[in-house]
Design a protein around this motif. Structure first.
Motif, PDB file in Angstrom:
ATOM      1  N   THR A 164     -19.514  -8.542  28.994  1.00  0.00           N
ATOM      2  CA  THR A 164     -20.170  -9.374  27.995  1.00  0.00           C
ATOM      3  C   THR A 164     -21.175  -8.522  27.237  1.00  0.00           C
ATOM      4  O   THR A 164     -21.722  -7.564  27.783  1.00  0.00           O
ATOM      5  CB  THR A 164     -20.842 -10.575  28.684  1.00  0.00           C
ATOM      6  OG1 THR A 164     -19.825 -11.509  29.049  1.00  0.00           O
ATOM      7  CG2 THR A 164     -21.851 -11.269  27.808  1.00  0.00           C
TER       8      THR A 164
ATOM      9  N   HIS B  77     -16.631 -11.687  28.966  1.00  0.00           N
ATOM     10  CA  HIS B  77     -16.146 -11.353  27.615  1.00  0.00           C
ATOM     11  C   HIS B  77     -16.828 -12.207  26.542  1.00  0.00           C
ATOM     12  O   HIS B  77     -16.212 -12.559  25.523  1.00  0.00           O
ATOM     13  CB  HIS B  77     -14.623 -11.519  27.522  1.00  0.00           C
ATOM     14  CG  HIS B  77     -13.865 -10.742  28.541  1.00  0.00           C
ATOM     15  ND1 HIS B  77     -13.596  -9.399  28.418  1.00  0.00           N
ATOM     16  CD2 HIS B  77     -13.314 -11.139  29.728  1.00  0.00           C
ATOM     17  CE1 HIS B  77     -12.903  -8.983  29.474  1.00  0.00           C
ATOM     18  NE2 HIS B  77     -12.736 -10.015  30.287  1.00  0.00           N
TER      19      HIS B  77
ATOM     20  N   ASP C 242     -15.874 -18.280  28.917  1.00  0.00           N
ATOM     21  CA  ASP C 242     -15.305 -16.953  28.690  1.00  0.00           C
ATOM     22  C   ASP C 242     -14.818 -16.810  27.247  1.00  0.00           C
ATOM     23  O   ASP C 242     -14.309 -17.763  26.637  1.00  0.00           O
ATOM     24  CB  ASP C 242     -14.134 -16.712  29.639  1.00  0.00           C
ATOM     25  CG  ASP C 242     -14.554 -16.737  31.097  1.00  0.00           C
ATOM     26  OD1 ASP C 242     -15.760 -16.633  31.377  1.00  0.00           O
ATOM     27  OD2 ASP C 242     -13.649 -16.872  31.964  1.00  0.00           O
ATOM     28  N   HIS C 243     -14.961 -15.596  26.722  1.00  0.00           N
ATOM     29  CA  HIS C 243     -14.442 -15.224  25.395  1.00  0.00           C
ATOM     30  C   HIS C 243     -15.088 -16.014  24.253  1.00  0.00           C
ATOM     31  O   HIS C 243     -14.525 -16.082  23.154  1.00  0.00           O
ATOM     32  CB  HIS C 243     -12.915 -15.385  25.343  1.00  0.00           C
ATOM     33  CG  HIS C 243     -12.189 -14.504  26.304  1.00  0.00           C
ATOM     34  ND1 HIS C 243     -11.931 -13.176  26.056  1.00  0.00           N
ATOM     35  CD2 HIS C 243     -11.665 -14.772  27.538  1.00  0.00           C
ATOM     36  CE1 HIS C 243     -11.271 -12.653  27.083  1.00  0.00           C
ATOM     37  NE2 HIS C 243     -11.100 -13.606  28.001  1.00  0.00           N
ATOM     38  N   THR C 244     -16.241 -16.588  24.500  1.00  0.00           N
ATOM     39  CA  THR C 244     -16.942 -17.313  23.443  1.00  0.00           C
ATOM     40  C   THR C 244     -17.871 -16.356  22.689  1.00  0.00           C
ATOM     41  O   THR C 244     -18.452 -15.443  23.275  1.00  0.00           O
ATOM     42  CB  THR C 244     -17.722 -18.494  24.043  1.00  0.00           C
ATOM     43  OG1 THR C 244     -16.787 -19.534  24.349  1.00  0.00           O
ATOM     44  CG2 THR C 244     -18.779 -19.046  23.109  1.00  0.00           C
ATOM     45  N   LYS C 245     -18.027 -16.612  21.383  1.00  0.00           N
ATOM     46  CA  LYS C 245     -18.828 -15.730  20.539  1.00  0.00           C
ATOM     47  C   LYS C 245     -19.877 -16.529  19.755  1.00  0.00           C
ATOM     48  O   LYS C 245     -19.558 -17.548  19.145  1.00  0.00           O
ATOM     49  CB  LYS C 245     -17.939 -14.976  19.545  1.00  0.00           C
ATOM     50  CG  LYS C 245     -16.911 -14.056  20.193  1.00  0.00           C
ATOM     51  CD  LYS C 245     -16.052 -13.385  19.143  1.00  0.00           C
ATOM     52  CE  LYS C 245     -15.001 -12.484  19.791  1.00  0.00           C
ATOM     53  NZ  LYS C 245     -14.142 -11.834  18.767  1.00  0.00           N
TER      54      LYS C 245
ATOM     55  N   ASN D  61     -14.473 -22.318  26.612  1.00  0.00           N
ATOM     56  CA  ASN D  61     -13.899 -20.991  26.459  1.00  0.00           C
ATOM     57  C   ASN D  61     -13.390 -20.778  25.031  1.00  0.00           C
ATOM     58  O   ASN D  61     -12.964 -21.716  24.353  1.00  0.00           O
ATOM     59  CB  ASN D  61     -12.729 -20.800  27.433  1.00  0.00           C
ATOM     60  CG  ASN D  61     -13.158 -20.925  28.877  1.00  0.00           C
ATOM     61  OD1 ASN D  61     -14.256 -20.529  29.248  1.00  0.00           O
ATOM     62  ND2 ASN D  61     -12.284 -21.497  29.699  1.00  0.00           N
ATOM     63  N   ASN D  62     -13.445 -19.520  24.604  1.00  0.00           N
ATOM     64  CA  ASN D  62     -12.839 -19.116  23.334  1.00  0.00           C
ATOM     65  C   ASN D  62     -13.359 -19.932  22.148  1.00  0.00           C
ATOM     66  O   ASN D  62     -12.614 -20.358  21.264  1.00  0.00           O
ATOM     67  CB  ASN D  62     -11.308 -19.214  23.413  1.00  0.00           C
ATOM     68  CG  ASN D  62     -10.626 -18.435  22.307  1.00  0.00           C
ATOM     69  OD1 ASN D  62     -11.095 -17.374  21.909  1.00  0.00           O
ATOM     70  ND2 ASN D  62      -9.528 -18.980  21.796  1.00  0.00           N
TER      71      ASN D  62
ATOM     72  N   ASN E 197     -15.844 -20.063  18.806  1.00  0.00           N
ATOM     73  CA  ASN E 197     -16.534 -19.221  17.829  1.00  0.00           C
ATOM     74  C   ASN E 197     -17.592 -20.054  17.124  1.00  0.00           C
ATOM     75  O   ASN E 197     -17.279 -21.071  16.498  1.00  0.00           O
ATOM     76  CB  ASN E 197     -15.559 -18.657  16.796  1.00  0.00           C
ATOM     77  CG  ASN E 197     -16.252 -17.663  15.864  1.00  0.00           C
ATOM     78  OD1 ASN E 197     -16.310 -16.464  16.134  1.00  0.00           O
ATOM     79  ND2 ASN E 197     -16.777 -18.163  14.751  1.00  0.00           N
TER      80      ASN E 197
END
Length: 456
Positions: A324, A341, A357-360, A374-375, A377
């Motif tokens: 991360t 991530h 996970d994989h979040t921005k 998760n995921n 944006n």
């Protein structure tokens, strides 16, 4: 060796500190001095610890909790008088008693253990921990006879000019046969310059009784440092910081500039992690392997996974997953949890939220009191509007959501999985899964209107 006790002298006010804070509670590398002492004693398996308290007694008890028993020295009449207050607890017990000052946070457990072993090997009634000081001013001098045996300890204020030239000093740490200690304390008087009952007088009393008195010379004067003022406090901080940093570097951590890196005694850091200049790590922080902690990052009581980067950011009482990235200039406030991530970019603040996970959240956003899947944006400038002036409310963002720039999500609200929030929207109602939500005023252009704004 069985029946080992410890008495910690922590009753003095510490007037030279010129502080409202009780002396032994001043922190060294993030932990109160007296707590360092207790933790070191605990690591050598002492059976009972008794702390002599006086000024600030309740605060000391609150700090140490059940790590110690306590006795009160209501009137400070000297170190021998302080030890006498422990007689109701320890006076009748068989065993060996360590006496140590609460303002000596640098004495290592290894030194304490070596002192115990030397004391037992010599079959002594008392053993003094001594050190050789380049400048012994202010310390009691250890005087030896022609055979090298301890003859006397003379305090600075009572020493002759010749005695003041002696460089072997009494560190204020001792081992005693417990019963012999409390019997000798009854014979101590206060016929000295200070009018106090000195613990070192016990040494002379035991010698006069024909008992064996020994001395164990530590090879490190630095670790015997007693903290009596702010300058000594800074010295203790510097010495302990160097000790902590060396331990981590020898365990496989790269510290680019140890002089500017501050790590608490309770921190755990994995191999091949790199700490860049200006890093401050406090509390029981755990950092995994192969991480990069960037310049001027501040991490407090948090858990960081493997291969994670924290770049010039603040992480407080939070959990960050593996692989991360946080920062630069991000702020994770308490009770935030980031998955693996995840990307938290520049000028992002996260508070009491979970991000999957994989979040921005790449830049200029506030995520507070939120549960993010998760995921997801979250675009630049987006805010979870969690506070109505009186109460906090929760925002739920499910998996695979896209939140456009400058969106306001007014809690309580749920954003369904796979949905899309148009940029500039203020969302006040639930967004169903896979829906497109837009909530903004229709644009209207008023032609040739600007000139009218400046007409008088």
């Amino acid at each position: 060796m069985t029946n080992i006790f410890a008495v910690i002298l922590a009753a003095g006010q510490g007037t030279r500190m010129k502080s409202k804070l009780y002396k032994v509670l001043h922190p060294v590398c993030g932990k109160p001095m007296v707590e360092h002492v207790v933790d070191h004693i605990q690591s050598v398996n002492v059976d009972r610890i008794v702390t002599v308290v006086g000024h600030g007694a309740e605060l000391v008890k609150e700090t140490l909790g059940e790590k110690s028993e306590y006795v009160l020295q209501a009137e400070q009449l000297g170190t021998a008088h302080a030890i006498q207050q422990a007689e109701p607890i320890l006076g009748k017990l068989e065993g060996t008693t360590l006496v140590v000052c609460g303002d000596t946070p640098l004495i290592r457990p290894e030194t304490m253990q070596a002192l115990f072993e030397h004391h037992a090997k010599q079959n002594a009634k008392a053993t003094i921990l001594t050190a050789v000081a380049e400048n012994p001013t202010g310390y009691g001098r250890v005087l030896r006879d022609t055979d090298g045996k301890v003859a006397q300890i003379v305090e600075q204020k009572d020493a002759t000019e010749q005695q003041k030239l002696v460089t072997e000093i009494n560190t204020g740490t001792y081992c005693f046969d417990n019963k012999a200690l409390f019997e000798a304390l009854k014979l101590v008087n206060n016929h000295n310059a200070q009018g106090e009952y000195y613990l070192p007088d016990v040494i002379e009393i035991l010698q006069q009784q024909g008992e064996i008195v020994s001395a164990f010379v530590t090879d490190s004067f630095d670790e015997t440092l007693g903290v009596n003022d702010r300058f000594a406090l800074s010295q203790a901080e510097q010495l302990m910081r160097a000790r902590i940093n060396e331990k981590h570097m020898r365990n496989g951590v790269t510290i680019i500039n140890p002089a500017t890196t501050h790590i608490s005694t309770d921190a755990v850091i994995g191999r091949d992690t790199v700490l860049q200049p200006g890093v401050m790590i406090e509390g029981a922080t755990v950092i995994g392997e192969d991480c990069i902690i960037g310049p001027n990052s501040h991490i407090v009581a948090s858990k960081i996974g493997d291969r994670t980067t924290i770049h010039s950011s603040v992480v407080l009482n939070s959990t960050v997953g593996s692989e991360t990235a946080v920062g630069p200039f991000a702020h994770l406030r308490p009770n935030s949890t980031l998955g693996d991530h995840v990307k938290i970019g520049n000028f992002v603040e996260v508070k009491k939220s979970v991000l999957g996970d994989h979040t921005k959240v790449s830049h200029l956003s506030y995520i507070g009191d939120a549960e993010v899947g998760n995921n997801v944006n979250i675009g630049c400038g987006s805010i979870t509007v969690n506070y109505d002036g009186r109460n906090k409310f929760k925002t739920t963002i499910e998996d695979n959501v896209f939140v456009g720039c400058n969106s306001n999500l007014v809690a309580p609200v749920t954003i369904g999985a796979g949905s899309f929030i148009a940029a500039g929207s203020t969302i006040t109602k639930e967004v169903p899964a896979d829906a497109f939500a837009i909530a903004r005023a229709r644009q209207e252009n008023k032609l040739d209107y600007v000139s009218k704004l400046y007409l008088k």
